[in-house]
Design a protein around this motif. Structure first.
Motif, PDB file in Angstrom:
ATOM      1  N   ASN A   1       0.842  -1.084  -0.131  1.00  0.00           N
ATOM      2  CA  ASN A   1      -0.013  -0.067  -0.060  1.00  0.00           C
ATOM      3  C   ASN A   1       0.741   1.309  -0.038  1.00  0.00           C
ATOM      4  O   ASN A   1       0.285   2.405   0.123  1.00  0.00           O
ATOM      5  CB  ASN A   1      -0.971  -0.136   1.151  1.00  0.00           C
ATOM      6  N   ASP A   2       2.294   1.275   0.150  1.00  0.00           N
ATOM      7  CA  ASP A   2       2.953   2.257  -0.107  1.00  0.00           C
ATOM      8  C   ASP A   2       4.386   1.887  -0.950  1.00  0.00           C
ATOM      9  O   ASP A   2       5.267   1.157  -0.375  1.00  0.00           O
ATOM     10  CB  ASP A   2       3.540   2.669   1.534  1.00  0.00           C
TER      11      ASP A   2
ATOM     12  N   ARG B   1       7.900   3.183  -0.301  1.00  0.00           N
ATOM     13  CA  ARG B   1       8.469   2.698   0.991  1.00  0.00           C
ATOM     14  C   ARG B   1       8.993   1.218   0.988  1.00  0.00           C
ATOM     15  O   ARG B   1       9.877   0.895   1.457  1.00  0.00           O
ATOM     16  CB  ARG B   1       7.554   2.963   2.301  1.00  0.00           C
TER      17      ARG B   1
END
Length: 144
Positions: A17-18, A21
């Motif tokens: 979801n990132d 990152r």
């Protein structure tokens, strides 16, 4: 390559979801096992040594990525030291510990590995299998 590759898997993908990152995490951790970025598409990056074996991506369907209960990805480590390097790099990059480097008697004497949870919660393993010991113990065709 497919005729010579001893693996039964083509690749494994984990959702994130990132994206940025997650890529920063795997860019920092996977070199400890000799892996690097192999291929890149919008929303998806593949890592490997020679070909794209491990993908990190945003889910294709646009829905949030989730962690599979009972699912984990295991990477081959070339040495026991690389198991430690993987674990240390993962923890330093923000992973949660889920089993420190060491033997696991239930997995058999030739096994040495560790487990972490990546930044999205996926269970990730690095394991070294002592092939000389496997041959010594099971060279007669018995299974470990």
């Amino acid at each position: 390559m497919s005729d010579e590759n001893p693996s039964i898997l083509s690749h494994v993908s984990v959702g994130t979801n990132d994206f940025d990152r997650a890529l920063a995490f795997y860019d920092r951790v996977l070199p400890s096992l000799g892996c690097q970025r192999i291929m890149q598409h919008p929303g998806a990056v593949a890592y490997g040594k020679v070909y794209p074996e491990f993908w990190v991506q945003t889910p294709f369907d646009g829905k949030p990525a989730t962690v599979g209960n009972g699912t984990h990805v295991g990477f081959v480590a070339p040495t026991k030291d690389s198991v430690h390097a993987f674990y240390e790099a993962a923890i330093a990059a923000g992973a949660q510990p889920d089993g420190p480097p060491g033997p696991r008697p239930d997995y058999g004497e030739p096994y040495y590995g560790c487990f972490v949870r990546d930044l999205d919660g996926h269970k990730i393993e690095a394991s070294y299998w002592d092939m000389a010991l496997i041959q010594e113990l099971y060279g007669n065709g018995e299974q470990p």
